[in-house]
Motif scaffolding. Sequence first.
Motif: not given
Length: 143
Positions: A15-16, A22, A24-25, A31, A35, A74, A99-100
Amino acid sequence: MVEMREGSTRVAIPTYKGGLDDMVCEHFGRAPTFTVVDIATNEYKIVPNTGEHFGGSRHAPEILAAEGVSAVICSNLGPRAIQMFSELGIKVFVGASGTVRDALRDFSAGRLREASYEDACRDARHAAAGWHPRWRTGGGMWW
């Protein structure tokens, strides 16, 4: 539900800033945070990425193994990370986006696939090659 390592229900998502809302990067190793979510309780912890890309001496898979995760969710990741997670006994699931919360929902519904070397991001060495579309030429910075 996806089979997890015995006794563990913790998953990690790049995540960022971290947290369930948040995004997902897209670049796993770069990242800024991970999380880590206990999927049994929905409690989470934000873990800073202190890996080699951020001046540390460890690799991201080692950081997450120390957090007791049994799976990583991911967007994609490089072949070296896939190999390291395999050696650590941590499963990796790719195809996450949003998002997560979105990624956790897709994971629980079985919509993500377990990563294989064929899934590995072929851009894994994009910074060295300087050709990845999100790499700013001349400045060497990520957007």
